[in-house]
Every structure is written in structure tokens, then in C-alpha cells.
Scaffold this active site. Structure first.
Site, PDB file in Angstrom:
ATOM      1  N   LYS A  22       0.836  -1.207   0.000  1.00 11.55           N
ATOM      2  CA  LYS A  22       0.000   0.000   0.000  1.00 11.55           C
ATOM      3  C   LYS A  22       0.869   1.254   0.000  1.00 11.55           C
ATOM      4  CE  LYS A  22      -1.765   1.743   3.975  1.00 11.55           C
ATOM      5  NZ  LYS A  22      -1.540   3.191   4.119  1.00 11.55           N
ATOM      6  N   ASN A  23       1.901   1.259   0.865  1.00 14.73           N
ATOM      7  CA  ASN A  23       2.681   2.488   1.034  1.00 14.73           C
ATOM      8  C   ASN A  23       3.606   2.786  -0.146  1.00 14.73           C
ATOM      9  OD1 ASN A  23       1.401   2.910   3.418  1.00 14.73           O
ATOM     10  ND2 ASN A  23       3.188   2.570   4.738  1.00 14.73           N
ATOM     11  N   ARG A 102      -4.354  10.791   4.702  1.00 14.25           N
ATOM     12  CA  ARG A 102      -3.234  11.723   4.793  1.00 14.25           C
ATOM     13  C   ARG A 102      -2.332  11.734   3.572  1.00 14.25           C
ATOM     14  NH1 ARG A 102      -0.541  14.413   8.648  1.00 14.25           N
ATOM     15  NH2 ARG A 102       1.425  14.087   7.590  1.00 14.25           N
ATOM     16  N   CYS A 126      -5.182  13.394  13.118  1.00 14.33           N
ATOM     17  CA  CYS A 126      -5.047  11.976  12.820  1.00 14.33           C
ATOM     18  C   CYS A 126      -4.992  11.252  14.144  1.00 14.33           C
ATOM     19  CB  CYS A 126      -3.773  11.753  12.030  1.00 14.33           C
ATOM     20  SG  CYS A 126      -3.346  10.034  11.889  1.00 14.33           S
ATOM     21  N   ARG A 131       1.122  14.650  13.456  1.00 15.03           N
ATOM     22  CA  ARG A 131       1.556  14.432  12.070  1.00 15.03           C
ATOM     23  C   ARG A 131       1.504  15.700  11.208  1.00 15.03           C
ATOM     24  NH1 ARG A 131      -0.745   8.694  10.021  1.00 15.03           N
ATOM     25  NH2 ARG A 131       1.155   8.620   8.823  1.00 15.03           N
ATOM     26  N   VAL A 172      13.841  12.123   9.963  1.00 18.87           N
ATOM     27  CA  VAL A 172      13.500  11.279   8.813  1.00 18.87           C
ATOM     28  C   VAL A 172      11.979  11.268   8.618  1.00 18.87           C
ATOM     29  CG1 VAL A 172      13.528   8.928   7.909  1.00 18.87           C
ATOM     30  CG2 VAL A 172      15.517   9.806   9.141  1.00 18.87           C
ATOM     31  N   SER A 173      11.550  11.588   7.419  1.00 18.48           N
ATOM     32  CA  SER A 173      10.122  11.528   7.102  1.00 18.48           C
ATOM     33  C   SER A 173       9.927  10.854   5.751  1.00 18.48           C
ATOM     34  CB  SER A 173       9.520  12.937   7.069  1.00 18.48           C
ATOM     35  OG  SER A 173       8.301  12.931   6.341  1.00 18.48           O
ATOM     36  N   ASP A 316       4.902   0.625  11.956  1.00 19.26           N
ATOM     37  CA  ASP A 316       3.678   0.003  11.435  1.00 19.26           C
ATOM     38  C   ASP A 316       3.529  -1.461  11.855  1.00 19.26           C
ATOM     39  OD1 ASP A 316       2.921   2.349  10.273  1.00 19.26           O
ATOM     40  OD2 ASP A 316       3.421   1.777   8.224  1.00 19.26           O
ATOM     41  N   ILE A 338       8.464   6.934  16.796  1.00 15.15           N
ATOM     42  CA  ILE A 338       8.109   7.698  15.579  1.00 15.15           C
ATOM     43  C   ILE A 338       6.872   8.571  15.806  1.00 15.15           C
ATOM     44  CG2 ILE A 338       7.611   7.555  13.092  1.00 15.15           C
ATOM     45  CD1 ILE A 338      10.255   6.246  13.658  1.00 15.15           C
ATOM     46  N   ARG A 408      -8.667  -0.462   4.797  1.00 19.47           N
ATOM     47  CA  ARG A 408      -7.767   0.544   4.208  1.00 19.47           C
ATOM     48  C   ARG A 408      -6.438  -0.094   3.811  1.00 19.47           C
ATOM     49  NH1 ARG A 408      -6.201   4.995   7.820  1.00 19.47           N
ATOM     50  NH2 ARG A 408      -4.917   5.247   5.998  1.00 19.47           N
TER      51      ARG A 408
HETATM   52  C1  UD1 Z   1       4.530   6.945   6.383  1.00 21.28           C
HETATM   53  C2  UD1 Z   1       3.686   5.722   6.211  1.00 21.28           C
HETATM   54  C3  UD1 Z   1       3.160   5.237   7.548  1.00 21.28           C
HETATM   55  C4  UD1 Z   1       4.335   5.016   8.509  1.00 21.28           C
HETATM   56  C5  UD1 Z   1       5.229   6.240   8.577  1.00 21.28           C
HETATM   57  C6  UD1 Z   1       6.498   6.010   9.385  1.00 21.28           C
HETATM   58  C7  UD1 Z   1       2.684   5.897   3.996  1.00 21.28           C
HETATM   59  C8  UD1 Z   1       1.458   6.101   3.182  1.00 21.28           C
HETATM   60  N1  UD1 Z   1       2.564   6.043   5.340  1.00 21.28           N
HETATM   61  O1  UD1 Z   1       3.719   7.975   6.939  1.00 21.28           O
HETATM   62  O2  UD1 Z   1       2.449   4.020   7.344  1.00 21.28           O
HETATM   63  O3  UD1 Z   1       3.830   4.752   9.810  1.00 21.28           O
HETATM   64  O4  UD1 Z   1       5.625   6.637   7.248  1.00 21.28           O
HETATM   65  O5  UD1 Z   1       7.195   4.941   8.884  1.00 21.28           O
HETATM   66  O6  UD1 Z   1       3.734   5.588   3.471  1.00 21.28           O
HETATM   67  N2  UD1 Z   1       6.798  14.728  10.606  1.00 21.28           N
HETATM   68  C9  UD1 Z   1       6.892  16.068  10.897  1.00 21.28           C
HETATM   69  N3  UD1 Z   1       6.710  16.970   9.879  1.00 21.28           N
HETATM   70  C10 UD1 Z   1       6.428  16.570   8.595  1.00 21.28           C
HETATM   71  C11 UD1 Z   1       6.347  15.198   8.317  1.00 21.28           C
HETATM   72  C12 UD1 Z   1       6.535  14.293   9.349  1.00 21.28           C
HETATM   73  O7  UD1 Z   1       7.134  16.462  12.018  1.00 21.28           O
HETATM   74  O8  UD1 Z   1       6.273  17.438   7.714  1.00 21.28           O
HETATM   75  C13 UD1 Z   1       7.024  13.733  11.705  1.00 21.28           C
HETATM   76  C14 UD1 Z   1       5.772  12.906  11.995  1.00 21.28           C
HETATM   77  O9  UD1 Z   1       4.900  13.550  12.886  1.00 21.28           O
HETATM   78  C15 UD1 Z   1       6.393  11.646  12.588  1.00 21.28           C
HETATM   79  C16 UD1 Z   1       7.695  11.502  11.799  1.00 21.28           C
HETATM   80  O10 UD1 Z   1       7.969  12.794  11.255  1.00 21.28           O
HETATM   81  O11 UD1 Z   1       6.704  11.841  13.939  1.00 21.28           O
HETATM   82  C17 UD1 Z   1       7.681  10.476  10.694  1.00 21.28           C
HETATM   83  O12 UD1 Z   1       6.537  10.662   9.896  1.00 21.28           O
HETATM   84  P1  UD1 Z   1       6.546  10.311   8.339  1.00 21.28           P
HETATM   85  O13 UD1 Z   1       7.688   9.402   8.038  1.00 21.28           O
HETATM   86  O14 UD1 Z   1       6.443  11.581   7.567  1.00 21.28           O
HETATM   87  O15 UD1 Z   1       5.183   9.499   8.186  1.00 21.28           O
HETATM   88  P2  UD1 Z   1       4.226   9.485   6.927  1.00 21.28           P
HETATM   89  O16 UD1 Z   1       5.008   9.707   5.684  1.00 21.28           O
HETATM   90  O17 UD1 Z   1       3.036  10.330   7.186  1.00 21.28           O
END
Ligand code: UD1
Length: 429
Positions: A22-23, A102, A126, A131, A172-173, A316, A338, A408
Site C-alpha cells: 500500500k505504502n 493523509r 489523525c 503528524r 527522517v520523514s 507500522d 516515531i 484501508r
Molecule cells: C509513512 C507511512 C506510515 C508510517 C510512517 C512512518 C505511507 C502512506 N505512510 O507515513 O504508514 O507509519 O511513514 O514509517 O507511506 N513529521 C513532521 N513533519 C512533517 C512530516 C513528518 O514532524 O512534515 C514527523 C511525523 O509527525 C512523525 C515523523 O515525522 O513523527 C515520521 O513521519 P513520516 O515518516 O512523515 O510518516 P508518513 O510519511 O506520514
């Protein structure tokens, strides 16, 4: 609303086919916005999130055809989507759609890079924490976009196109790495993304972009270099197998005992989680067909785990591991690094008799001899599947409510488990 009824106690034995991730499927579908030519995606899972993203892309004018099933086709084979984003009729992604998922916010990067403008609703709250999207917006600003936030919408503009830049993420995001990668693919000149996410789904998207003509090096490491190109072209790409689905069924098998082949799974995508399962007493073997998971007789041993960005233990799979540890012989510690507030499953697991004590970002799980079935509530995608895992090993009946969360992210969950001997069924309501 549908429910899932489980009567626990059966071992799992047989084969579970693993679906496309999915991701990866979601950002790959979004990447179609980067080109006027056709993107063909194979092995796309049949999930509510994929269907919703089809609607969201349709709203931008993207035409998507799905191949029909032919007689004799494997019922578990993924679908093939032919995605044609030749004409973008609308660069607005409205609140009504973005608030439901999201990841749909990620259309902002490709729309901006190709059309020079995008208006995308902020994703909103969320269940698993705040997030925010600040890293996404900072990355687009670094590439030269003008960003305003007004009435819950992000208005991003770059009328003369984006320009390559150095983007350094403070943390890391996954999502922000996708945004930066897709936007930089069409920017003028070179971009470097530092502290990039290394998740396999990032590599999968980069591989697809490279087939589309993008010039990308280093995906899968913390530093990704992109030499922007003026346009991208048609490509065909198969989505990689879902490592979270793989880990989930591996934990379910470790929980119930038995012997299951996770067909099509790739062990290299989840080494840390498989190692954790070995410590917990499961036997794991990589074969040509996939991953074989067994637990015969021996009990479940406790583990200490912290979630971390890839290649660490995935957040996850945290809820699923916790379900498994509820029956371990001793005390486990599971730390979530995370997301804050990703422990909603704790209270529900407690309803089945689990003994879990929360200490800040750490859950201390005291293994119990028996779990007993009860009505429980799914609260988010991964939390809900942890209740299924616990239910499979609980005595008596567990009824999981609000299963739309499961739909989902898990394709044909009840079918995949029941054909391995679990007593599990969907009750439509
Ligand atoms: C993706 C995955 C989700 C997984 C997550 C972490 C998809 C569709 N979703 O979510 O299943 O749980 O990675 O492996 O691929 N953050 C910020 N600012 C930002 C963006 C993120 O502070 O602009 C923080 C978030 O709150 C969190 C951390 O960074 O604490 C990691 O989040 P992120 O890796 O961005 O998660 P998603 O991409 O939303």
C-alpha cells in the site's frame, strides 16, 4: 458497519499470498501526475485507500482504467492500473477528500512541479498523533516555491518552475522524502536530499521515476541526488510486496503456532522484524517461494524493541508485535519513537486480558497464559490488525468493530487467514 468475528485457538497452516505494498502503491499512483504520458502500475493491492486515491486523482482529471479479472486468474493477484494524467483539469485537492487519507496530501509536490501551482487541503488531525506537514512545505520552499497557508489550504506556486536545491530534513520523514523526490525530478538543475528516508517504498518510487526518465541516485541511502529533467515519460512498473502485511502474518503465525508460507514476500524488506520474531521463538526461513514462518510447541519469548526509521523495527508493526507479546513467557518492553499516541490498541488488548502498562513512550507487556475473546474496537489501521492477531489466540469469540480501518490496508484479510485454518468471518452490517 461490518464486523469481524474470530473464534481463537486454531493454529495457522498453509499459504498466504502477500499483496503489493500500500505504502508504495499510493505514492506511485501520485507520481503519475508528473507526466503527460501513461503510467502502468502492476501488482496494485485492492484496498480502500487505493480506491480513494483513484477518486482524488480523478478529481484532478486523471483517467484510470483497471484491468478486469479473467476466468482462471489467481484471485489474489494484484490489479493493473493504467493511469493517464495527460490533462490536469484541476490543481485543487479539497478538504473532503484529503481529510480521509493523509497520503493524498502528497499530490502537492507533483502538481506544483508540473503545473506551477497547487492548492491542497492540510490533512488535519489523525488518530496516531499530530503528524504535521512542515517538512514537506520546507522542501518545496527550498526548491523555490512560494507557499501560503490560508483557510486550511496550502497554496503553493512556482510559475517559472522549481529549481534544484539542497534539502536537509531535521528528522527522517517518509512522506516528505516522497514530496521532495517527486518535485525535484522536474526541477531545473541538481537537488540533494539529506537525511532522506531509506524505506523500501522510497526506493520503489525512485525506481519507477527512473523508468519514467528521471535521473536519481542514492535512493535507499540517506543522501539522494536528483538531476532534474524537463519532462517524464510513459513507464510500466510492478509494486513491491508489502513488508507490513508480511510482518503482520508472520506475527499472526508466531502467535497461533503453526506453519505458514508467506508467498511472494521478500525477507530483505523486513530483516529487523524477522530477527525480532526469531528472538521471540519463531523459525523463519527464506525460500524461493517467499518466507516460511513456523512455531511448533515452543512458547513465545519476550523481546525488547524500539521502533525506528528503516532499516529499524517499523512503527507500522509495533501494535502487531505487542499483540504477540501479550502471550510471551515474561516481560517485554516496546518503545514507540516515531509517533506519539500510537498506543490506542493497549486498552483494547487489555479487554482480551492482556497486561500492559504504559510508561511514557514505552509499553511494558507482562505476558499472560491466556487471552479471552471480547468485543473490541479498531482504532486505526495497524492497531486494528493487532486485535485480530490477539483474537486468533484468545479463547472464545472476539468481535472486532469498525473494520473499515482494516480495509484501508489489508486485502482479503479474513480470506487469507481462514484458508490457513483460522475461524474468522466478516459479518456485514
Ligand atoms: C509513512 C507511512 C506510515 C508510517 C510512517 C512512518 C505511507 C502512506 N505512510 O507515513 O504508514 O507509519 O511513514 O514509517 O507511506 N513529521 C513532521 N513533519 C512533517 C512530516 C513528518 O514532524 O512534515 C514527523 C511525523 O509527525 C512523525 C515523523 O515525522 O513523527 C515520521 O513521519 P513520516 O515518516 O512523515 O510518516 P508518513 O510519511 O506520514
Amino acid at each position: 458497519m461490518d464486523k469481524i468475528r474470530i473464534v481463537g485457538g486454531n493454529e495457522l497452516k498453509g499459504t498466504i499470498p502477500i499483496s503489493g505494498a500500500k505504502n508504495a502503491a499510493l505514492p506511485l499512483m501520485i507520481a503519475s501526475l508528473l507526466t503527460e504520458e501513461k503510467l502502468i502500475l502492476e501488482n496494485v493491492p485492492r484496498l480502500a485507500d487505493v480506491a480513494l486515491l483513484q477518486r482524488i486523482l480523478g478529481n484532478h482529471g486523471v483517467d484510470i482504467t483497471t484491468n478486469g479479472k479473467r476466468n482462471g486468474d489467481d484471485p489474489y493477484a494484484g490489479q493493473t492500473l493504467e493511469i493517464d494524467a495527460r490533462v490536469i483539469v484541476d490543481t485543487i485537492a479539497p478538504y473532503e477528500l484529503v481529510s480521509k487519507m493523509r497520503a493524498s496530501f502528497w499530490v502537492v509536490g507533483p502538481l506544483l512541479a508540473r503545473m506551477g501551482v497547487a492548492k491542497v487541503s492540510l490533512p488535519g488531525g489523525c488518530a496516531i498523533g499530530t503528524r504535521p506537514v512542515d517538512f514537506h512545505l520546507d522542501a518545496l520552499r527550498a526548491l523555490g516555491a512560494d507557499i501560503e497557508i490560508d483557510a486550511g489550504y496550502v497554496l503553493a506556486k512556482a510559475p517559472r518552475g522549481l529549481t534544484g536545491a539542497r534539502i536537509v530534513f531535521p528528522k527522517v520523514s517518509v512522506g516528505a522524502t516522497h514530496t521532495a523526490l517527486m518535485a525535484a525530478a522536474l526541477a531545473r538543475g541538481e537537488s540533494v536530499i539529506e537525511n532522506a528516508a531509506r524505506e523500501p517504498e522510497i526506493v520503489d518510487v525512485a525506481d519507477c521515476l527512473i523508468k519514467m526518465g528521471a535521473r536519481i541516485e542514492g535512493a535507499g541511502t540517506s543522501t539522494i541526488r536528483i538531476e532534474g529533467v524537463p519532462r517524464l515519460k510513459a513507464a510500466r512498473h510492478a509494486v513491491l510486496p508489502d513488508r507490513i502485511e508480511t510482518g503482520t502474518y508472520a506475527m499472526a503465525t508466531a502467535m497461533t503456532g503453526g506453519d505458514v508460507m508467506l508467498a511472494g514476500a521478500r525477507p530483505d524488506l523486513l530483516e529487523d522484524a524477522l530477527e525480532t520474531l526469531r528472538h521471540a521463538g519463531a523459525e523463519i526461513d527464506a525460500t524461493n517461494e517467499g518466507i516460511r514462518v513456523r512455531r511448533n510447541g515452543a512458547g513465545i519469548l519476550p523481546v525488547e524493541v524500539s521502533t525506528a526509521p528503516y532499516p529499524g523495527f517499523p512503527t507500522d508493526l509495533q501494535a502487531q508485535l505487542m499483540a504477540l507479546m501479550t502471550k510471551a513467557k515474561g516481560r517485554s518492553r516496546i518503545t514507540e519513537t516515531i509517533f506519539e499516541n500510537r498506543f490506542m490498541h493497549v486498552q483494547e488488548l487489555a479487554r482480551l486480558g492482556a497486561r500492559i502498562h504504559l510508561d511514557g513512550d514505552t509499553a511494558v507487556v507482562e505476558g499472560v497464559e491466556r487471552l479471552t475473546g471480547a468485543p473490541v474496537m479498531a482504532t486505526d489501521l495497524r492497531a486494528s490488525v493487532s486485535l485480530v492477531i490477539a483474537g486468533l489466540a484468545a479463547e472464545g469469540e472476539t468481535m472486532v468493530q469498525r473494520v473499515y480501518h482494516l480495509d484501508r490496508g489489508f486485502e482479503k484479510l479474513e480470506e487469507k487467514l481462514s484458508r490457513c485454518g483460522a475461524e474468522i468471518e466478516r459479518i456485514s452490517g
